[in-house]
Design an enzyme around this catalytic site. Structure first.
Site, mmCIF file in Angstrom:
data_model
loop_
_atom_site.group_PDB
_atom_site.id
_atom_site.type_symbol
_atom_site.label_atom_id
_atom_site.label_comp_id
_atom_site.label_asym_id
_atom_site.label_seq_id
_atom_site.Cartn_x
_atom_site.Cartn_y
_atom_site.Cartn_z
ATOM 1 N N GLY A 85 -8.675 15.461 3.796
ATOM 2 C CA GLY A 85 -7.559 16.378 3.587
ATOM 3 C C GLY A 85 -7.393 16.649 2.112
ATOM 4 O O GLY A 85 -7.869 15.879 1.274
ATOM 5 N N CYS A 122 -5.962 7.982 -0.971
ATOM 6 C CA CYS A 122 -5.628 9.300 -1.533
ATOM 7 C C CYS A 122 -6.632 9.652 -2.624
ATOM 8 O O CYS A 122 -6.948 8.813 -3.472
ATOM 9 C CB CYS A 122 -4.210 9.269 -2.119
ATOM 10 S SG CYS A 122 -3.670 10.855 -2.777
ATOM 11 N N LEU A 123 -7.105 10.858 -2.609
ATOM 12 C CA LEU A 123 -8.063 11.293 -3.632
ATOM 13 C C LEU A 123 -7.423 11.316 -5.028
ATOM 14 O O LEU A 123 -8.121 11.289 -6.030
ATOM 15 C CB LEU A 123 -8.605 12.677 -3.275
ATOM 16 C CG LEU A 123 -9.402 12.742 -1.969
ATOM 17 C CD1 LEU A 123 -9.789 14.164 -1.642
ATOM 18 C CD2 LEU A 123 -10.612 11.830 -2.011
ATOM 19 N N GLN A 169 -2.706 18.833 -5.423
ATOM 20 C CA GLN A 169 -3.670 17.906 -6.023
ATOM 21 C C GLN A 169 -4.658 18.596 -6.955
ATOM 22 O O GLN A 169 -5.314 17.921 -7.774
ATOM 23 C CB GLN A 169 -4.432 17.183 -4.904
ATOM 24 C CG GLN A 169 -3.556 16.244 -4.077
ATOM 25 C CD GLN A 169 -4.340 15.600 -2.963
ATOM 26 O OE1 GLN A 169 -4.464 16.154 -1.874
ATOM 27 N NE2 GLN A 169 -4.894 14.429 -3.221
ATOM 28 N N HIS A 198 0.702 13.183 5.288
ATOM 29 C CA HIS A 198 0.291 12.789 3.928
ATOM 30 C C HIS A 198 0.165 14.026 3.038
ATOM 31 O O HIS A 198 0.627 14.032 1.892
ATOM 32 C CB HIS A 198 -1.047 12.040 4.011
ATOM 33 C CG HIS A 198 -1.613 11.620 2.699
ATOM 34 N ND1 HIS A 198 -1.655 10.319 2.276
ATOM 35 C CD2 HIS A 198 -2.201 12.344 1.695
ATOM 36 C CE1 HIS A 198 -2.231 10.252 1.081
ATOM 37 N NE2 HIS A 198 -2.564 11.464 0.709
ATOM 38 N N GLU A 199 -0.423 15.094 3.591
ATOM 39 C CA GLU A 199 -0.637 16.309 2.781
ATOM 40 C C GLU A 199 0.657 17.083 2.550
ATOM 41 O O GLU A 199 0.879 17.598 1.440
ATOM 42 C CB GLU A 199 -1.666 17.224 3.462
ATOM 43 C CG GLU A 199 -3.038 16.610 3.724
ATOM 44 C CD GLU A 199 -3.658 15.940 2.510
ATOM 45 O OE1 GLU A 199 -4.507 15.063 2.700
ATOM 46 O OE2 GLU A 199 -3.277 16.277 1.356
ATOM 47 N N HIS A 208 2.396 15.674 -0.243
ATOM 48 C CA HIS A 208 1.894 16.169 -1.537
ATOM 49 C C HIS A 208 2.578 17.475 -1.923
ATOM 50 O O HIS A 208 2.963 17.667 -3.084
ATOM 51 C CB HIS A 208 0.379 16.397 -1.470
ATOM 52 C CG HIS A 208 -0.456 15.180 -1.753
ATOM 53 N ND1 HIS A 208 -0.363 14.457 -2.906
ATOM 54 C CD2 HIS A 208 -1.417 14.588 -1.013
ATOM 55 C CE1 HIS A 208 -1.236 13.452 -2.868
ATOM 56 N NE2 HIS A 208 -1.890 13.507 -1.735
HETATM 57 O O1 K2U Z 1 -4.512 13.672 0.197
HETATM 58 C C1 K2U Z 1 -5.601 13.161 0.013
HETATM 59 O O2 K2U Z 1 -5.881 12.572 -1.019
HETATM 60 C C2 K2U Z 1 -6.593 13.190 1.111
HETATM 61 C C3 K2U Z 1 -6.657 11.896 1.836
HETATM 62 C C4 K2U Z 1 -6.151 12.203 3.225
HETATM 63 C C5 K2U Z 1 -5.722 11.029 4.034
HETATM 64 C C6 K2U Z 1 -4.916 10.045 3.516
HETATM 65 C C7 K2U Z 1 -4.506 9.004 4.326
HETATM 66 C C8 K2U Z 1 -4.908 8.918 5.638
HETATM 67 C C9 K2U Z 1 -5.707 9.903 6.130
HETATM 68 C C10 K2U Z 1 -6.103 10.954 5.333
HETATM 69 C C11 K2U Z 1 -8.100 11.453 1.639
HETATM 70 O O3 K2U Z 1 -8.900 12.009 2.566
HETATM 71 S S1 K2U Z 1 -8.277 9.788 1.370
HETATM 72 C C12 K2U Z 1 -9.739 9.295 2.005
HETATM 73 C C13 K2U Z 1 -9.598 8.865 3.444
HETATM 74 C C14 K2U Z 1 -10.563 9.219 4.324
HETATM 75 C C15 K2U Z 1 -10.475 8.804 5.642
HETATM 76 C C16 K2U Z 1 -9.415 8.043 6.089
HETATM 77 C C17 K2U Z 1 -8.443 7.681 5.201
HETATM 78 C C18 K2U Z 1 -8.525 8.089 3.856
HETATM 79 ZN ZN ZN Z 2 -3.378 12.205 -1.060
#
Ligand code: K2U
Ligand code: ZN
Length: 168
Positions: free
Chosen positions: A46, A92-93, A51, A134-135, A138
């Site tokens: 996501g 989180c990225l 971001q 989560h998004e 943000h």
């Molecule tokens: O917002 C972001 O940084 C994207 C996250 C989205 C996410 C956060 C928490 C749980 C699920 C999705 C990134 O994709 S973090 C990397 C990731 C990948 C798979 C599962 C969990 C986190």
């Molecule tokens: Zn994030």
């Protein structure tokens, strides 16, 4: 398409509240394409426009195993959330190498615009429900670490600030 730079916590720009998209036009479609490229490259499942330092209400998500299931949410709204809540290990990225447990409603109904400006709705559960919430956080200027204890937040902030200094 272009790969965009992702802001790193505790950059204050991550706390700006994104504004609704007024018109879904080619500029927004180009942003979606650039965000998708950035997300797949990271890699992540996501990415919110906040971001990449664009403060408009745009999210891209792909939770598919085959990485070919891009979902676009413009001006997303959670119109229903379950009373039942579930704890997930989140990352989180914008907060590299930090993973911790966050409790959220385990199902949500979301209404948004797609890339053509059409309204669509989705009932989400499991990882998709977590990612959407989560998004949207943000877009509201909230980073998942803010659900953790003040002690943990301070440790994460100092760790990431050291990481930035060591790269200068
Ligand atoms: O917002 C972001 O940084 C994207 C996250 C989205 C996410 C956060 C928490 C749980 C699920 C999705 C990134 O994709 S973090 C990397 C990731 C990948 C798979 C599962 C969990 C986190
Ligand atoms: Zn994030």
């Amino acid at each position: 398409m272009a790969k965009l730079d992702i802001l790193t916590y505790p950059d204050p720009r991550l706390h700006k509240v994104a504004t609704p998209v007024a018109v879904v036009d080619d500029r927004i479609r180009q942003l979606v394409a650039d965000m998708a490229e950035t997300m797949y490259e990271a890699p992540g499942i996501g990415l919110a426009a906040t971001q990449v330092d664009v403060h408009e209400r745009v999210i891209v998500i792909d939770v598919s195993e085959s990485r070919d299931g891009l979902m676009v949410f413009i001006n997303p709204e959670i119109v229903w959330a379950s009373d039942n809540r579930k704890v997930w290990e989140e990352g989180c990225l914008s907060v590299p190498e930090v993973y911790d447990r966050v409790e959220r409603p385990d199902r949500v109904k979301v209404r948004a615009l797609n890339e053509r400006g059409e309204t669509w709705e989705i009932d989400a559960d499991d990882l998709l429900a977590v990612c959407i919430q989560h998004e949207i956080d943000h877009l509201d200027g909230k980073v998942f670490v803010e659900y953790l204890s003040p002690l943990k937040v301070n440790r994460i902030k100092s760790k990431l600030q050291k990481r930035v200094r060591s790269r200068m």
